[in-house]
Motif scaffolding. Structure first.
Motif, mmCIF file in Angstrom:
data_model
loop_
_atom_site.group_PDB
_atom_site.id
_atom_site.type_symbol
_atom_site.label_atom_id
_atom_site.label_comp_id
_atom_site.label_asym_id
_atom_site.label_seq_id
_atom_site.Cartn_x
_atom_site.Cartn_y
_atom_site.Cartn_z
ATOM 1 N N ARG A 232 -3.765 20.600 -37.420
ATOM 2 C CA ARG A 232 -3.346 21.647 -36.369
ATOM 3 C C ARG A 232 -2.300 22.447 -36.735
ATOM 4 O O ARG A 232 -2.263 23.645 -36.447
ATOM 5 C CB ARG A 232 -3.562 20.921 -35.031
ATOM 6 C CG ARG A 232 -4.691 20.365 -34.483
ATOM 7 C CD ARG A 232 -4.536 19.944 -32.848
ATOM 8 N NE ARG A 232 -5.850 19.698 -32.326
ATOM 9 C CZ ARG A 232 -5.817 19.410 -31.050
ATOM 10 N NH1 ARG A 232 -4.717 19.338 -30.241
ATOM 11 N NH2 ARG A 232 -6.947 19.346 -30.526
ATOM 12 N N LYS B 117 -7.057 17.129 -36.488
ATOM 13 C CA LYS B 117 -6.147 16.207 -36.164
ATOM 14 C C LYS B 117 -4.708 16.867 -36.311
ATOM 15 O O LYS B 117 -4.540 18.251 -36.401
ATOM 16 C CB LYS B 117 -6.093 15.082 -37.356
ATOM 17 C CG LYS B 117 -7.283 14.419 -37.110
ATOM 18 C CD LYS B 117 -7.337 13.015 -37.991
ATOM 19 C CE LYS B 117 -8.510 12.254 -37.665
ATOM 20 N NZ LYS B 117 -8.660 10.825 -38.609
ATOM 21 N N LYS C 34 -11.892 26.643 -32.316
ATOM 22 C CA LYS C 34 -12.762 25.608 -32.266
ATOM 23 C C LYS C 34 -12.516 24.632 -33.464
ATOM 24 O O LYS C 34 -12.639 23.126 -33.177
ATOM 25 C CB LYS C 34 -14.181 26.337 -32.570
ATOM 26 C CG LYS C 34 -14.645 27.068 -31.430
ATOM 27 C CD LYS C 34 -16.220 27.302 -31.710
ATOM 28 C CE LYS C 34 -16.623 28.249 -30.388
ATOM 29 N NZ LYS C 34 -18.339 28.657 -30.614
ATOM 30 N N LEU C 35 -12.114 25.034 -34.757
ATOM 31 C CA LEU C 35 -11.666 24.106 -35.603
ATOM 32 C C LEU C 35 -10.295 23.365 -35.294
ATOM 33 O O LEU C 35 -9.966 22.445 -35.740
ATOM 34 C CB LEU C 35 -11.514 24.788 -37.105
ATOM 35 C CG LEU C 35 -12.706 25.701 -37.465
ATOM 36 C CD1 LEU C 35 -12.367 26.368 -38.510
ATOM 37 C CD2 LEU C 35 -13.819 24.638 -37.766
ATOM 38 N N ILE D 262 -9.385 22.612 -32.239
ATOM 39 C CA ILE D 262 -9.546 21.551 -31.458
ATOM 40 C C ILE D 262 -10.163 20.255 -31.954
ATOM 41 O O ILE D 262 -9.930 19.224 -31.387
ATOM 42 C CB ILE D 262 -10.395 21.972 -30.221
ATOM 43 C CG1 ILE D 262 -9.805 23.403 -29.318
ATOM 44 C CG2 ILE D 262 -10.771 20.991 -29.368
ATOM 45 C CD1 ILE D 262 -8.417 22.802 -28.606
ATOM 46 N N LYS D 263 -10.783 20.644 -32.873
ATOM 47 C CA LYS D 263 -11.516 19.171 -33.407
ATOM 48 C C LYS D 263 -10.415 18.561 -34.739
ATOM 49 O O LYS D 263 -10.796 17.511 -35.223
ATOM 50 C CB LYS D 263 -12.929 19.764 -34.216
ATOM 51 C CG LYS D 263 -13.765 20.245 -33.341
ATOM 52 C CD LYS D 263 -15.135 20.742 -33.949
ATOM 53 C CE LYS D 263 -16.243 21.180 -33.191
ATOM 54 N NZ LYS D 263 -17.344 21.543 -33.797
#
Length: 406
Positions: free
Chosen positions: A131, A127, A121-122, A124-125
């Motif tokens: 990532r 940049k 989840k982190l 996907i959010k």
């Protein structure tokens, strides 16, 4: 050197399948279940190939980089994809044989996957750079879990420990490569989509800028002629003209959708003005069977009605009738049709007016055709015969209601 060659072979398998996915499916909605299934299949195949051609430390210890497609699938496909790939790993490892390696695999997934799923989840959010960092840290974590579990089950071996360190470095480098490449490709796709969207918006804005009420001078002349003999009629016509112009030149409103009801009010305002000029020569019929709250692009029906009256009916002395049809069809489609019994046109004329490079300017059929093509990928259809009349048809899928812009 044989171990390095084995790892390179595994990398080649993964790269081939991931690039296959990127070439054919990158940029498509990740919410599409079919895309997710294809992603699972390709990543699952890369896992099976990696496990089928492992790097052997000795006769009992084999290593592969299955973590790479597993991690990529979980981070980009979600927890369901991660669980599906984890299940595949366990099943295939069981097929290869029940030994210490199977137990190591199960325990590593048991302790490693919850953390990976939590950070998904982190991920996907985050940049691009963040990532990449998350992906590398998770790959290191998974490898360390595997190292600890393997050491606990088999015991410590310096030779195995050294190979494991090489294994970890290979996985980190491979994850860095694939994550960076994937993020770069996605970034390029997003920029390309943004440029396409901006180009489409610019072209639509250009088409809208051509919207001009060609009948304006004639309408004003009609009002002037009525001011002396029929002042109340002149006042009514002036209100209709005001309504038409307000809708035609409200370019801020053109940036959003309008309703079918509002578009029909605009059509009626225009027709009232033309009836004041042509009287009994102009007859109008409405066939409306649709939810009037459905949202559509503004000024997409009125110009077709104007074209039918000006070029179809009033080019002949007798005038004629125009029929306006709006209906909801099966398959969540809204169909529009404007039919007149005027002069009609030849096939050559039909082709000319829809040519995108036509020199003719204005808000006629070519303009509307381009707007519909840009917004929905559909084309308008023209059915016409000289001396009989013309019918213009087009359809808008109901998902257009959810779109922005018009």
């Amino acid at each position: 050197m044989d171990i390095v060659k084995d790892f390179l072979l595994q990398i080649a398998f993964i790269a081939t399948l991931i690039f296959t996915f990127q070439i054919f499916f990158a940029g498509r909605s990740d919410k599409n279940n079919h895309i997710k299934i294809i992603l699972i299949v390709l990543l699952g195949l890369s896992i099976v190939l990696s496990m089928s051609f492992p790097a052997y430390v000795n006769s009992s210890i084999r290593m592969d980089i299955r973590i790479v497609p597993l991690l990529l699938g979980t981070l980009y496909g979600g927890w369901r994809t991660g669980l599906a790939l984890s299940t595949l790993i366990i099943v295939y490892r069981f097929y290869l044989g029940v030994d210490f390696g199977l137990y190591t695999t199960i325990l590593t997934l048991l302790f490693g996957m919850p953390v990976i799923i939590y950070f998904q989840k982190l991920y996907i959010k985050a940049k691009k750079n963040k990532r990449i960092q998350i992906a590398i840290l998770l790959s290191i974590y998974y490898c360390l879990v595997g190292l600890i579990v393997g050491t606990t089950i088999r015991g410590f071996s310096l030779e195995v420990f050294q190979v494991q360190l090489i294994h970890i470095h290979i996985i980190v480098v491979v994850m860095l490569f694939f994550t960076s490449l994937n993020e770069t490709i996605n970034e390029m796709i997003r920029k390309n989509q943004q440029l396409q969207s901006e180009a489409k918006d610019a072209e639509i804005a250009f088409l809208r800028s051509q919207i001009k009420p060609h009948f304006l001078y004639n309408a004003l002349n009609s009002i002037a002629a009525l001011c002396i003999d029929e002042p109340s009629k002149a006042e009514e016509l002036t209100i209709d003209l005001s309504q038409y112009l307000r809708s035609s030149f409200d370019f801020k409103q053109l940036d959003s959708l309008t309703t079918i009801e509002d578009e029909l009010e605009l059509v009626k305002a225009y027709i009232n003005i033309e009836k004041a000029r042509f009287g009994a020569r102009l007859q109008v019929e409405y066939d409306i069977d649709v939810n009037l709250d459905i949202r559509i692009p503004p000024l997409i029906l009125q110009p077709i009605v104007e074209n039918a009256i000006r070029h179809g009916l009033m080019s002949t002395f007798r005038g004629g009738a125009v029929k306006i049809t709006v209906k909801e069809e099966a398959g969540s489609v809204v169909s529009f049709a404007v039919e007149d019994n005027g002069c009609g046109m030849t096939e050559q004329k039909q082709e000319e007016i829809l040519k995108p490079d036509a020199e003719k300017k204005g808000i006629g059929l070519r303009n509307i055709s381009q707007r519909i093509k840009l917004l929905y990928g559909n084309n308008i259809r023209i059915e016409s015969a000289e001396g009989i009349g013309t019918k213009v048809l087009f359809e808008i899928p109901d998902q257009s209601i959810k779109q922005s812009g018009g």
